[in-house]
Design a protein around this motif. Sequence first.
Motif, mmCIF file in Angstrom:
data_model
loop_
_atom_site.group_PDB
_atom_site.id
_atom_site.type_symbol
_atom_site.label_atom_id
_atom_site.label_comp_id
_atom_site.label_asym_id
_atom_site.label_seq_id
_atom_site.Cartn_x
_atom_site.Cartn_y
_atom_site.Cartn_z
ATOM 1 N N PRO A 44 -3.255 -2.581 -2.196
ATOM 2 C CA PRO A 44 -3.202 -3.699 -3.142
ATOM 3 C C PRO A 44 -4.333 -4.690 -2.915
ATOM 4 C CG PRO A 44 -1.568 -4.005 -1.417
ATOM 5 C CD PRO A 44 -2.189 -2.651 -1.191
ATOM 6 N N HIS A 61 -0.559 -9.852 -5.993
ATOM 7 C CA HIS A 61 -1.150 -8.530 -6.222
ATOM 8 C C HIS A 61 -1.741 -8.502 -7.627
ATOM 9 C CE1 HIS A 61 -0.314 -4.061 -7.213
ATOM 10 N NE2 HIS A 61 -1.528 -4.185 -6.740
ATOM 11 N N SER A 68 0.841 -1.197 0.000
ATOM 12 C CA SER A 68 0.000 0.000 0.000
ATOM 13 C C SER A 68 0.876 1.247 0.000
ATOM 14 C CB SER A 68 -0.951 0.008 1.197
ATOM 15 O OG SER A 68 -0.289 0.363 2.389
ATOM 16 N N THR A 118 -5.835 -2.937 -7.468
ATOM 17 C CA THR A 118 -5.645 -1.881 -6.470
ATOM 18 C C THR A 118 -6.955 -1.125 -6.297
ATOM 19 O OG1 THR A 118 -3.362 -1.610 -7.246
ATOM 20 C CG2 THR A 118 -4.242 0.143 -5.855
#
Length: 161
Positions: A123, A130, A86, A133
Amino acid sequence: MTTGGFNSKELLALEDELVLAVLTNKEAVEIGECVVKIAHEKNLPIATRVYIGDWVVFHVSLPGSDAENDRWMSRKVRTVAAKGHSSMCLRILAEEAGIAEKDWYLQNNLAESEHAIHGGAFPLRVNGVHVGTVVVSGIPQEEDHRLAIESLKIYLRNFKV
């Protein structure tokens, strides 16, 4: 004291805790709708996006937000994409290490004009990877971050498959 009183341990734990079973258009829209619902309830002047990879699947700009919020969201998301954490976590890691913001960009070979270690981008992970987002811009960065987290928690509580 770090920005917002956060610490990296709690922020990294949140990234491991708030994981998705899957991320398709359906989930991306539902996550975005959670952000918008809270923002409406609190009358927040924010913009928000939900990405799958680099694809903007969901975008809303509420009253009081403007094009500058879009630029901030793009910078925050590029940072999460580059580093996998993040944007707030990256800021706090730098603060805890005593690294000035300008130096962080240099050390990570990332242009400050294109990246931002300012809270608000989180994320979205599936099986530890990942894949997307969620990002918020328009209120102080600590609150951008908290809104993204609160929205994701509500999504996981109400929509988790």
